[in-house]
Structures are given as structure tokens and as C-alpha cells.
Scaffold this active site. Structure first.
Site, PDB file in Angstrom:
ATOM      1  N   ASP A  34       0.830  -1.200   0.000  1.00  0.00           N
ATOM      2  CA  ASP A  34       0.000   0.000   0.000  1.00  0.00           C
ATOM      3  C   ASP A  34       0.870   1.259   0.000  1.00  0.00           C
ATOM      4  O   ASP A  34       1.946   1.280   0.602  1.00  0.00           O
ATOM      5  CB  ASP A  34      -0.895  -0.012   1.246  1.00  0.00           C
ATOM      6  CG  ASP A  34      -2.060   0.949   1.150  1.00  0.00           C
ATOM      7  OD1 ASP A  34      -2.349   1.430   0.033  1.00  0.00           O
ATOM      8  OD2 ASP A  34      -2.677   1.233   2.190  1.00  0.00           O
ATOM      9  N   HIS A  51       3.479   3.215  -8.897  1.00  0.00           N
ATOM     10  CA  HIS A  51       3.294   1.797  -9.221  1.00  0.00           C
ATOM     11  C   HIS A  51       4.550   1.210  -9.869  1.00  0.00           C
ATOM     12  O   HIS A  51       4.907   0.049  -9.611  1.00  0.00           O
ATOM     13  CB  HIS A  51       2.097   1.628 -10.152  1.00  0.00           C
ATOM     14  CG  HIS A  51       0.799   2.042  -9.517  1.00  0.00           C
ATOM     15  ND1 HIS A  51       0.405   1.598  -8.279  1.00  0.00           N
ATOM     16  CD2 HIS A  51      -0.203   2.860  -9.962  1.00  0.00           C
ATOM     17  CE1 HIS A  51      -0.774   2.117  -7.977  1.00  0.00           C
ATOM     18  NE2 HIS A  51      -1.162   2.882  -8.980  1.00  0.00           N
ATOM     19  N   LEU A 145      11.115 -20.762  -3.158  1.00  0.00           N
ATOM     20  CA  LEU A 145      10.085 -19.844  -2.701  1.00  0.00           C
ATOM     21  C   LEU A 145       8.894 -19.827  -3.655  1.00  0.00           C
ATOM     22  O   LEU A 145       9.067 -19.755  -4.877  1.00  0.00           O
ATOM     23  CB  LEU A 145      10.672 -18.433  -2.594  1.00  0.00           C
ATOM     24  CG  LEU A 145       9.674 -17.295  -2.349  1.00  0.00           C
ATOM     25  CD1 LEU A 145       9.187 -17.307  -0.902  1.00  0.00           C
ATOM     26  CD2 LEU A 145      10.302 -15.939  -2.673  1.00  0.00           C
TER      27      LEU A 145
END
Length: 255
Positions: A34, A51, A145
Site C-alpha cells: 500500500d 506503481h 520460494l
């Protein structure tokens, strides 16, 4: 094994030595990324610049998580509510997975990372979903991962779909009402083959879950930070993990 690392706070000279135990690394970390727009606004830049820089933070977090030994990293990339944003911004966000994977996928493959996605494919542009599907295909046999992108994801929609699936199984006679358990619900969730998050991280100072993994976060440790997502780096992940390790997880008990 105990590992000590130095962390710099807010770019100042003050340092804190963090103690990280390699025996208590969270298995699954979920992140609500955020603050991209507010970061850009603070610098006098357009929101899309936030972004773009947030995409760089995704790579930093992924590499840091892999180095720490975290097994699952779920990133809240785009929610079902984000469609209400201006069309220009949404169109840009829909191009980011394709751009990110075009640049970073080879390195992620080298690091044995497996790409996954959870969310609704409907409404996603073809270039977005095709890029994600190709990354999933190319990494499906990797054993390191798991980088799980929550894309066009909403937890209430996920739970609604789960209830519908179970209701149909009861209606068909495949299940009875007595068969419905938390474990059965777990298996019907989009994360059915993943452990629940041990740790949730949210940036930008907001203190809410925003329709993210509401079922799975029942006993997760929550860590909030005021920094904006484009600023997030390895030191912040280390701080979150160090705080996680200082807590005692009781799961409703007294231990």
C-alpha cells in the site's frame, strides 16, 4: 542458529542490531502493498510512477524473502475493489505483471522461485493473464520460494465461492452437513495447498485488512509500518521478521 543484522531507520544514522533466529522464520508471509500513489504524490510525481517503483519493491521483497528462507510470499497485487479506480490507472496496473515478468522472470527461475496466482481470471485482460500463465508454466517444477500474486482477488468473493462449492457437494449427496469442518473449508480456499500466513505486513500506515485473506489470517501476526510500499526493502522485512520472533503465538491458548 542466531543471525544478527544491522538495520537503518528512516535513512538516519541511528542503527539497531536485529537478532534473527534461523529456527523461527515465518513459513508464509503475506503483504498488502500500500502507498504507491501517496509516495508519488509526496514527490510530485504521477501515480503511475508510484506503481512503477512499487514493482521494484516486489523484487526486493522477493529476493529478501528467499534469502531468509521464507517458503511462501503472497503479494496483494490487485483487489476486486481496485476496478473502481480511474481507467488509465487500472490499464497501467494491468500491464505491470507483463512488464515485471518480462524483466525479472529469468532471474526468478535461476533462484528456483515458483510463480502462482490466486484470484478471479475473469475481467483480467488477455495480456495480463497470459503473462501470468506463462510464468506459472515455466516455474511449475521449481521447488524454492512460492511467489503468489493475489490478482483480482477479494476474500469475501473467495469465501462465497467456497460456500457455493460445498453447498453443491451437499446438494449432490457427495457431502453431508456434518462433513463440513474448518479443514474442509481450508481445502476449498484458493490457498488450499498452502499454509496460512504466519505474518501479515501492511505498508503506508493503514491499519486494516482490506478484504485480504480474511479466513487465512485468523491467527497471523500483523505488522504495520508507516513507510510507503515503493520504499520497502530488505531492512523492513528483517524488522518485521524480528518483531514476529519476539511475539509468542498462543492460538487462543495460554502457552
Amino acid at each position: 542458529m542466531i543471525k544478527r543484522v544491522r538495520s537503518w531507520w528512516n535513512g538516519a544514522d541511528k542503527q539497531e542490531t536485529l537478532t534473527i533466529s534461523e529456527d523461527n522464520i515465518p513459513q508464509h508471509v503475506a503483504i498488502i502493498m500500500d502507498g504507491n500513489g501517496r509516495w508519488a504524490k509526496r514527490l510530485g510525481l504521477p501515480r503511475i510512477a508510484g506503481h512503477q517503483n512499487g514493482m521494484k519493491a516486489v523484487k526486493r521483497a522477493t529476493i529478501a524473502a528467499d534469502e531468509l528462507g521464507i517458503k511462501y510470499l503472497t503479494m496483494y497485487a490487485f483487489s476486486t475493489e481496485n476496478w473502481t479506480r480511474p481507467k488509465e490507472e487500472v490499464d497501467f496496473l494491468m500491464r505491470l505483471p507483463q512488464e515485471f515478468l518480462a524483466i525479472e522472470l529469468d532471474e526468478l527461475i535461476e533462484k528456483n522461485v515458483r510463480i502462482r496466482m490466486m484470484g478471479q481470471e475473469e475481467h483480467l485482460p488477455s495480456h495480463t493473464i497470459n503473462a501470468l500463465r506463462e510464468a506459472i508454466r515455466l516455474t511449475e517444477h521449481n521447488t524454492g520460494l512460492v511467489l503468489n500474486f493475489a490478482m483480482n482477488y477479494g476474500s469475501r468473493r473467495e469465501m462465497t465461492d467456497c460456500v457455493k462449492q460445498i453447498a453443491l457437494q451437499v446438494k449432490s449427496g457427495e457431502l453431508s452437513a456434518d462433513d463440513i469442518t474448518p479443514e474442509l473449508i481450508d481445502r476449498h480456499m484458493l490457498t488450499g495447498d498452502m499454509p496460512d500466513p504466519d505474518l501479515l505486513i501492511r505498508t503506508s500506515g493503514e491499519l486494516r485488512l482490506s478484504n485480504f485473506m480474511l479466513w487465512q489470517l485468523a491467527y497471523s501476526e500483523l505488522w504495520f509500518t508507516d513507510i510507503y510500499w515503493p520504499e520497502f526493502g530488505k531492512k523492513h522485512l528483517l524488522e518485521a521478521v524480528a518483531e514476529y520472533q519476539r511475539r509468542t503465538r498462543r492460538y487462543g491458548g495460554l502457552k
